[in-house]
Design an enzyme around this catalytic site. Sequence first.
Site, mmCIF file in Angstrom:
data_model
loop_
_atom_site.group_PDB
_atom_site.id
_atom_site.type_symbol
_atom_site.label_atom_id
_atom_site.label_comp_id
_atom_site.label_asym_id
_atom_site.label_seq_id
_atom_site.Cartn_x
_atom_site.Cartn_y
_atom_site.Cartn_z
ATOM 1 N N LEU A 188 0.854 -1.182 0.000
ATOM 2 C CA LEU A 188 0.000 0.000 0.000
ATOM 3 C C LEU A 188 0.893 1.236 0.000
ATOM 4 C CD1 LEU A 188 -2.728 -1.101 2.592
ATOM 5 C CD2 LEU A 188 -2.597 -1.570 0.118
ATOM 6 N N ASP A 189 1.102 1.777 -1.198
ATOM 7 C CA ASP A 189 2.029 2.896 -1.373
ATOM 8 C C ASP A 189 1.481 4.168 -0.730
ATOM 9 O OD1 ASP A 189 4.327 4.233 -2.773
ATOM 10 O OD2 ASP A 189 2.657 5.299 -3.720
#
Length: 583
Positions: A236-237
């Site tokens: 999850l950037d």
Amino acid sequence: MNGSRESVTERIHHRLARLYGTPRSGRLCRRLELLAGRYREDLPTLAGEPCWDQRTSVLIAYGDIVRSDGEPPLETLHRFLDERVGEAIRHLHLLPFFPSSSDEGFSVIDFRRVDPALGEWRQVESLARRWPLLVDLVLNHASSQSEWFHHFCAGVAPYRDYFITVDPEQWDLSQVVRPRSSPLLTPATTPWGVRQVWTTFSADQVDLNFANPDVLFEFLDILLLYILHGARIIRLDAIAYLWKRSGTPCIHLPETHQVVKLLRDVVDWLAPGTLILTETNVPHAENVSYFGKGDEAHLIYQFSLPPLLLHALLRGDASHLIHWLEHLEAPPPGCSYLNFTASHDGIGVRPLEGLLPEEELEWLVEQIHRRGGLVSHYQAPDGSLRPYELNISWFEAMGDGSTPANGEQIARHLCAQTLMLSLQGVPALWFHLLTATPNDREAVERTGQARSINRHRWDLVHLEELLEHHEATRSVFDGLLQRLRIRAAEPLFSPEVPQRIERIDSRIVALVREREGERLLVLANLSGERLEAALPDSLGGRWRDLLQPECRTEDEAAVPLAPWQVRWLREDADAGGRCPPPR
């Protein structure tokens, strides 16, 4: 529904109610059931299998990090890894391989397509069959060149509500925390006039509006698509900045944590065994909050490790690193750290807050400049600019900034990576750590981006020549693959095996991995001096060095360590013989 499914779907219902209100949650749950129906039969399930063991490791690479004329880069990467790396690595972090307009893939134009310049989905799937993939879900923002944003600017439903717009006269932005010094708001022309859109990272990366459930459902569909194509870990950037509210820092908001927990619930429900990894380059206490109570991320990056290890190696003194390791809390059951020293980004220094004195950070910044590195900054809430990350090749950082690569630089580089491989957690290695890549200043000049210094693209023929004939490249590549293979054969390196720190010397990191009466002692000399590690009585006994099979100790009060040497000592009742003095 069976009991386990009732439990997870009930949690999902509650999370949707917290995010969007109880009146909407029932309809949203039904919508999720319809989405699940599209994928359920085809998604993999690894239920009952362990999430990780000592063989689990990650290699981080761009799809075109190795190039060969006339061949799609994804095929070139596959061929290189197949011939040179093999099973030494378990997972491949294939950095964003989607069409994008900037930020090396992190300004995504189309989340559901493979960039034709790299290849096709079939080549992604081929890589995934050999090395299950870690894939980025870039969910904080989309490219200003994306169809989504073009439709937003044209006022087309549903996209006209996909992005965050702010009236600066109505919103209190005074507390906003962000990792950039560029303008927070960017004007966009729409049918309703000029609107100010939120741009945390750049004007080309427009923040998405997760307060709109349509945006959430777009990404739930994209998440399941990635898993269908071979993703086994979802990164999850920039997740910390996902949700915004006026008058808040707009980082780590409760709604953001709810979204992470919701994504975990969805994968636990539909693709058990798929793991959620959060990327939150922030101070340590904030970072570990993404474990939740064991119900949020399966994995979090160990962001404080790279700068502390870098400081220790350059100072020749591990005092601050040892203190941090001593107080490092164990992850909750079913969770683990992702340990690393370098990545496609720079070495973040915000995770040093509270761990390293200000004068030591200033000294570290000076050392990076001496070695040809760069320093990026962020804007603090008081408006001041503060160091955000150090941009340098790790191998270059291990040198002295004035002489060509030599044996001492190679030894220090291998020391750093070997200690990282020793720590409790899952290890991740950036491709350029394997190839001892120097700073790429030409790329910085070409792109204008500081991070390009550590994002070199290799010509395959040139890289193969270096691996055969260049001492630093060959020694580092072979040495790290050897360590990965040795580690994979030793059960005490499993992320499930706890670690404890032994205080021996401020220049030596000594840690013990122990389970069910079996012990592994790691001794790492982070200085350029020959040392002897004086073992406490509790560590008396016979030890066999996994990195030097011919080297064994027998009830020795002190273990010799060469400069920057790391020893993996496995307790062995049958061990005999002595270790030679360090050279």
